[in-house]
Motif scaffolding. Structure first.
Motif, PDB file in Angstrom:
ATOM      1  N   HIS A  13      49.636  34.010  30.084  1.00 37.15           N
ATOM      2  CA  HIS A  13      48.502  34.194  30.995  1.00 37.15           C
ATOM      3  C   HIS A  13      47.301  34.764  30.240  1.00 37.15           C
ATOM      4  O   HIS A  13      46.175  34.284  30.385  1.00 37.15           O
ATOM      5  CB  HIS A  13      48.894  35.121  32.156  1.00 37.15           C
ATOM      6  N   TRP A  61      45.569  32.105  27.970  1.00 31.85           N
ATOM      7  CA  TRP A  61      44.762  31.181  28.772  1.00 31.85           C
ATOM      8  C   TRP A  61      43.511  31.885  29.292  1.00 31.85           C
ATOM      9  O   TRP A  61      42.403  31.346  29.232  1.00 31.85           O
ATOM     10  CB  TRP A  61      45.574  30.597  29.928  1.00 31.85           C
ATOM     11  N   TYR A  62      43.689  33.093  29.830  1.00 33.32           N
ATOM     12  CA  TYR A  62      42.573  33.820  30.420  1.00 33.32           C
ATOM     13  C   TYR A  62      41.467  34.076  29.391  1.00 33.32           C
ATOM     14  O   TYR A  62      40.290  33.822  29.661  1.00 33.32           O
ATOM     15  CB  TYR A  62      43.057  35.139  31.021  1.00 33.32           C
ATOM     16  N   HIS A  76      42.936  32.742  38.436  1.00 32.25           N
ATOM     17  CA  HIS A  76      43.588  31.643  39.161  1.00 32.25           C
ATOM     18  C   HIS A  76      43.775  30.438  38.242  1.00 32.25           C
ATOM     19  O   HIS A  76      44.841  29.835  38.202  1.00 32.25           O
ATOM     20  CB  HIS A  76      42.751  31.223  40.384  1.00 32.25           C
ATOM     21  N   THR A  77      42.726  30.115  37.500  1.00 35.93           N
ATOM     22  CA  THR A  77      42.793  28.973  36.593  1.00 35.93           C
ATOM     23  C   THR A  77      43.812  29.220  35.488  1.00 35.93           C
ATOM     24  O   THR A  77      44.617  28.340  35.162  1.00 35.93           O
ATOM     25  CB  THR A  77      41.406  28.683  35.989  1.00 35.93           C
ATOM     26  N   HIS A 126      46.414  31.107  35.585  1.00 28.39           N
ATOM     27  CA  HIS A 126      47.756  31.001  36.172  1.00 28.39           C
ATOM     28  C   HIS A 126      48.153  29.532  36.343  1.00 28.39           C
ATOM     29  O   HIS A 126      49.286  29.142  36.034  1.00 28.39           O
ATOM     30  CB  HIS A 126      47.809  31.718  37.517  1.00 28.39           C
ATOM     31  N   ASP A 127      47.219  28.716  36.819  1.00 33.44           N
ATOM     32  CA  ASP A 127      47.505  27.292  37.017  1.00 33.44           C
ATOM     33  C   ASP A 127      47.753  26.556  35.705  1.00 33.44           C
ATOM     34  O   ASP A 127      48.447  25.539  35.681  1.00 33.44           O
ATOM     35  CB  ASP A 127      46.346  26.610  37.762  1.00 33.44           C
ATOM     36  N   MET A 128      47.199  27.061  34.600  1.00 37.91           N
ATOM     37  CA  MET A 128      47.319  26.397  33.312  1.00 37.91           C
ATOM     38  C   MET A 128      48.474  26.921  32.459  1.00 37.91           C
ATOM     39  O   MET A 128      48.935  26.227  31.555  1.00 37.91           O
ATOM     40  CB  MET A 128      46.015  26.550  32.521  1.00 37.91           C
ATOM     41  N   CYS A 129      48.942  28.129  32.713  1.00 37.40           N
ATOM     42  CA  CYS A 129      49.940  28.773  31.856  1.00 37.40           C
ATOM     43  C   CYS A 129      51.222  27.948  31.776  1.00 37.40           C
ATOM     44  O   CYS A 129      51.868  27.674  32.780  1.00 37.40           O
ATOM     45  CB  CYS A 129      50.242  30.176  32.386  1.00 37.40           C
ATOM     46  N   ARG A 139      54.171  27.721  34.751  1.00 35.32           N
ATOM     47  CA  ARG A 139      54.423  26.399  35.347  1.00 35.32           C
ATOM     48  C   ARG A 139      55.880  25.969  35.183  1.00 35.32           C
ATOM     49  O   ARG A 139      56.316  25.025  35.827  1.00 35.32           O
ATOM     50  CB  ARG A 139      53.501  25.360  34.705  1.00 35.32           C
ATOM     51  N   THR A 177      45.386  38.613  43.743  1.00 30.40           N
ATOM     52  CA  THR A 177      45.337  37.156  43.579  1.00 30.40           C
ATOM     53  C   THR A 177      46.729  36.654  43.341  1.00 30.40           C
ATOM     54  O   THR A 177      47.635  37.411  43.052  1.00 30.40           O
ATOM     55  CB  THR A 177      44.444  36.768  42.371  1.00 30.40           C
TER      56      THR A 177
END
Length: 167
Positions: A71, A74-75, A132-133, A135-138, A142, A166
């Motif tokens: 996370h 990505w963040y 949010h993004t 998390h969606d990309m990790c 996933r 969130t």
């Protein structure tokens, strides 16, 4: 662009044979070494609840750490692309595992609690949205079947905190 495949080769070597192998549950240590290429070895064991060495990493801690690190990576990348300047990032992640009477078990949740400081000129709303993004990309998030919740606290150099929950 099509899918790409990545392979990760890791060796896990049991180092806990004290001379009689697994003759009984008390006759061996749960110790092992995790290696990949020329990287330093990670000394592992089982959770102390399962006769493991508390000074070594256990698989459950490594899973939670993997979710947290994925996370964060990505963040930070998303923030860099969006013009949000992150000055510090520290996560206090927590995983919950339920053990069944049979001895089997599974994680039921992981909560990431990153504390992030951004520059005063950075957009706080964008900093929040990028969780949010991320998390969606990790890749790791996933790949797991339990919920991973993100509870960030974002502050700027002015010292004002915002901490909306969130998912």
């Amino acid at each position: 662009m099509g899918e790409r495949t990545h392979r990760y080769l890791v060796s896990v070597t049991w180092t806990g044979n004290d001379g009689v192998g697994t003759k009984s549950h008390r006759s061996y240590r749960r110790d092992h070494e995790i290696k990949a290429d020329t990287k330093p070895a990670i000394l592992g064991s089982s959770d102390p609840s399962f006769r493991g060495d508390p000074t070594r990493w256990n698989p459950e801690e490594l899973l939670v750490a993997s979710l947290s690190a994925c996370h964060k990576l990505w963040y930070l990348g998303l923030c860099a692309d969006a013009g949000v300047t992150v000055l510090s990032y520290e996560d206090e992640a927590e995983g919950v595992m339920a053990e069944e009477s049979s001895g089997a078990g599974q994680f039921t949740s992981v909560t990431l609690r990153p504390k992030i400081e951004i520059s005063a000129a950075s957009d706080r709303a964008k900093a929040e949205e990028l969780h949010h993004t991320a998390h969606d990309m990790c890749f790791i998030a996933r790949s797991v079947k339990f919920p991973v919740t993100i509870e960030p606290i974002i502050s700027s150099m002015t010292g004002i905190d915002i901490s909306p929950p969130t998912a």
